[in-house]
Design an enzyme around this catalytic site. Structure first.
Site, short mmCIF file in Angstrom:
data_model
loop_
_atom_site.label_atom_id
_atom_site.label_comp_id
_atom_site.label_asym_id
_atom_site.label_seq_id
_atom_site.Cartn_x
_atom_site.Cartn_y
_atom_site.Cartn_z
N GLU A 251 0.81 -1.21 0.00
CA GLU A 251 0.00 0.00 0.00
C GLU A 251 0.86 1.28 0.00
OE1 GLU A 251 -3.40 0.46 -0.28
OE2 GLU A 251 -2.82 2.56 -0.30
N THR A 295 -6.01 1.42 -5.46
CA THR A 295 -5.56 0.03 -5.33
C THR A 295 -6.25 -0.87 -6.36
OG1 THR A 295 -5.43 0.39 -2.96
CG2 THR A 295 -5.15 -1.85 -3.72
N HIS A 410 -1.41 3.38 4.73
CA HIS A 410 -2.43 4.05 3.91
C HIS A 410 -2.73 5.39 4.54
CE1 HIS A 410 -6.28 4.94 2.03
NE2 HIS A 410 -6.12 3.91 1.22
N ASP A 469 1.46 -0.08 -4.87
CA ASP A 469 0.23 -0.01 -5.68
C ASP A 469 0.05 1.34 -6.37
OD1 ASP A 469 -0.46 1.29 -3.30
OD2 ASP A 469 -2.41 0.30 -3.10
N HIS A 470 0.42 2.43 -5.68
CA HIS A 470 0.24 3.79 -6.25
C HIS A 470 0.90 4.77 -5.29
CE1 HIS A 470 -2.79 4.13 -3.13
NE2 HIS A 470 -3.32 3.01 -3.58
C1 GP9 Z 1 -8.87 -0.84 0.64
C2 GP9 Z 1 -7.46 -0.65 0.30
C3 GP9 Z 1 -7.14 0.80 0.11
O1 GP9 Z 1 -9.30 -2.14 0.71
O2 GP9 Z 1 -7.09 -1.43 -0.76
O3 GP9 Z 1 -7.64 1.30 -1.06
P1 GP9 Z 1 -7.07 2.63 -1.74
O4 GP9 Z 1 -7.72 3.79 -1.05
O5 GP9 Z 1 -5.60 2.64 -1.58
O6 GP9 Z 1 -7.48 2.50 -3.14
MN MN Z 2 -3.90 1.57 -2.17
#
Ligand code: GP9
Ligand code: MN
Length: 633
Positions: A251, A295, A410, A469-470
């Site tokens: 994340e 994500t 996150h 992921d980003h």
């Molecule tokens: C939620 C997690 C976070 O299940 O994958 O999502 P994001 O806000 O990073 O897209």
């Molecule tokens: Mn994410």
């Protein structure tokens, strides 16, 4: 005895009764979680607003019809709620129209329906009975407003709706555009408005699909054959044949975090060592390509080697499409496929999408034991998440492909003091300051996970892929970011370069580890993994290329039309030299144009495939366009 003169009109009594019942159901039967007083307020408000919205229509009717309207809408509303409840008891999710009409879901429900209906559910109809009974006394509970009164009652509807929507938007910005979670939607606008929203979205998607025909897929196929398909096998082909794949989506991890220090301390010591390991292949110029779907976009890109959509999350808007996704291909190659993520299953509509692209198993929130000690921020902490996953991982049939999605690192990067092993940064951005302790935390959790894999005897037979992921730090924090990087400002060039995320492939026992400097992106992951696993798919349609092949297409496209090529970085209509970050001369800038055209073309193709659901016209075994009739079966 004389009855008091004022009687509350039935449409108000009904709104309160029905609204309160709905609230109680949200809370105690749908278990909608409340994190703050604002959410509680919205949760109480929206059922009353929805009920009022429907019941207040009655003020325009004659007394008899008024009563009829109230009775029947109360009954219908309760039935809708009840259907959702029965569905929820089985799927821990709310009904969506496409899912309702999708054969296997309904069948799933059919088999177990008796177990999902409880005797005490009859209590959910008590308010309907009361409304029904009162409605038989039409004379005393009906209203007879004059025109201004009727208009006023209706105006209240709009007022309440506006308050509801404004509060919801404040609580979850971009709720409707991103539509990231059904639970959030229901929590904020109520189940009835959610159904309206869902119906609108479904209609829109259906319309786009209806107007598509198969002819375009031929053009796209030949574009891919000419541009993205790799023609030769590299010496890496099949290096990880029959091994398990443990894919960790990390994340919000960005490359600038690697090798960075806070007060002299490495932020990610484990990943720093891992990328240098002789068993690791590391790609320092690997870009995320996600858009609003965050994500879920990164998951979509990795699974399909296609671009995400410019608006919304494909996982949400086109979860019913035909795909030729990685888990499906792996299943055909005798892999067991699973996902581990300790968040609610419907987040990003994962439960529906995962089902469509054939993951064998999804371990969501309910597979984990969350306690006040191991949960904060978004929920279960990464260390507990990995630890509790091992038993499931061990029980899986081999070879398996398992995707892990971490959560602790996150936004807003919360971490209890006693779990932080590195200082916060010191700048004007609270977000950037807090970013580092959670990055370190996740790094530690990865280190533990590797050890747990070794202890469980899974390490040797697996390859472990780590991918950010980003971004975690948005442009909004550019000033603090410039301070951290020791730059004067963050230019559009820097911004693109900041979209690099960690990507490393760890192959225990490989010993040929090295760093590949070439540009790479999430779009390349699917072909790369298939290449490593020695899986040949003649007719796989991908926008990416396997990363070990020499004849790569030479650019990485971002969703907003920016791109990175071997020589240039293009952003905000400006062409920069990739090495120096300087804007190039006008003549040189011409060289950016043909790439830009290809980028736009590719993004457009990808969108057409998704909007038109074009893969239903393609036969992935034969590699040519299917007849429409055949594909429509
Ligand atoms: C939620 C997690 C976070 O299940 O994958 O999502 P994001 O806000 O990073 O897209
Ligand atoms: Mn994410």
């Amino acid at each position: 005895m004389q009855a008091s003169k004022f009687k509350m009109p039935l449409f108000i009594i009904a709104s309160l009764l029905f609204g309160f019942k709905t609230y109680m159901m949200y809370k105690y039967m749908f278990h909608l979680s409340i994190e703050n007083p604002m959410q509680e307020l919205i949760l109480i408000l929206n059922p009353i607003v929805s009920a009022y919205l429907v019941f207040a229509i009655s003020v325009w009717m004659k007394p008899k019809r008024q009563m009829k309207w109230l009775r029947w809408t109360a009954l219908l509303g309760t039935l809708i709620l009840y259907l959702n409840l029965v569905f929820y008891r089985n799927f821990t999710d709310f009904i969506t129209i496409p899912v309702l009409f999708q054969g296997n879901n309904a069948a799933d429900l059919g088999g177990s329906i008796l177990g999902l209906i409880h005797l005490q559910d009859i209590l959910l109809f008590v308010d309907v009975a009361i409304i029904w009974w009162l409605s038989t006394k039409a004379a005393s509970f009906a209203v007879n407003f004059n025109k201004p009164g009727k208009i006023a009652a209706t105006a209240v509807t709009f007022l309440l709706l506006t308050v509801n929507v404004v509060l919801a938007e404040m609580e979850r910005p971009m709720l409707f555009v991103r539509a990231f979670d059904r639970e959030y939607l229901v929590k904020n606008i109520g189940v009835f408005n959610y159904h309206l929203y869902d119906a609108t979205m479904t209609t829109k998607t259906k319309a786009q699909r209806v107007f598509a025909d198969g002819s375009e897929i031929n053009e796209i196929e030949s574009y891919m054959r000419d541009n993205t398909e790799s023609k030769e096998k590299s010496e890496m082909f099949g290096v990880a044949k029959d091994k398990n794949v443990i894919f960790v989506s990390v994340e919000s991890m960005q490359n600038f975090t690697l090798d960075s220090k806070i007060n002299g301390e490495e932020v990610t010591p484990f990943m720093n060592d891992l990328k240098e390991s002789k068993d690791t292949i590391f790609f320092p110029n690997f870009y995320h390509q996600t858009a609003q779907g965050k994500t879920s976009d990164s998951e979509f890109i990795v699974e399909n080697s296609m671009y995400p959509l410019p608006r919304g999350s494909v996982y949400f808007t086109h979860a019913q499409n035909e795909y030729n996704a990685l888990p499906e291909i792996l299943n055909e190659n005798d892999y067991y496929t699973s996902v581990f993520h300790a968040n609610n299953k419907s987040f990003w509509n994962r439960d529906v999408m995962y089902d469509n692209i054939s993951y064998d198993k999804f371990h969501g929130e309910e597979s984990y034991e969350a306690t006040p000690q191991n949960s904060f921020g978004w929920g279960l902490e990464d260390k507990a998440f990995f630890e509790q996953s091992i038993k499931y991982l061990k029980a899986q049939e081999e070879p398996f492909y398992s995707k892990f999605i971490t959560l602790t690192h996150h936004f807003p990067f919360e971490l209890p003091e006693d779990k932080a092993n590195i200082d916060k940064y010191d700048s004007g951005s609270r977000t950037l300051n807090h970013y580092f302790p959670t990055a370190r935390y996740t790094d530690e959790s990865l280190e533990q996970f590797f050890q747990q894999l070794k202890d469980a005897g899974l390490y040797e037979d697996s390859i472990i892929v780590l991918m950010g992921d980003h971004y975690g730090i948005s442009e909004y924090h550019n000033k603090a970011m410039a301070q951290f990087l020791g730059k004067e400002e963050i230019t559009p060039y820097d911004h693109v370069q900041l979209q690099r995320v960690p990507f490393m492939i760890h192959i225990p026992g490989y010993e040929g580890g090295k760093q590949y400097d070439k540009i790479a992106g999430q779009i390349d992951v699917k072909p790369t993994l298939m290449h490593l696993l020695g899986i040949e798919e003649e007719n796989d349609l991908s926008f990416g290329t396997d990363l070990f092949t020499e004849d790569r297409k030479g650019y990485i496209a971002m969703r907003d039309g920016s791109f990175v090529s071997d020589k240039y970085v293009y952003s905000d209509d400006i062409c920069y030299d990739r090495e120096t970050g300087e804007q190039v001369s006008e003549e040189q800038a011409e060289a950016c144009q043909p790439i830009k055209e290809k980028v736009d073309k590719e993004l457009g193709y990808s969108d057409s495939i998704i909007y038109g659901d074009l893969f239903r016209f393609y036969n992935f075994e034969e590699g040519q366009q299917q007849e429409k009739e055949e594909s429509e079966e």
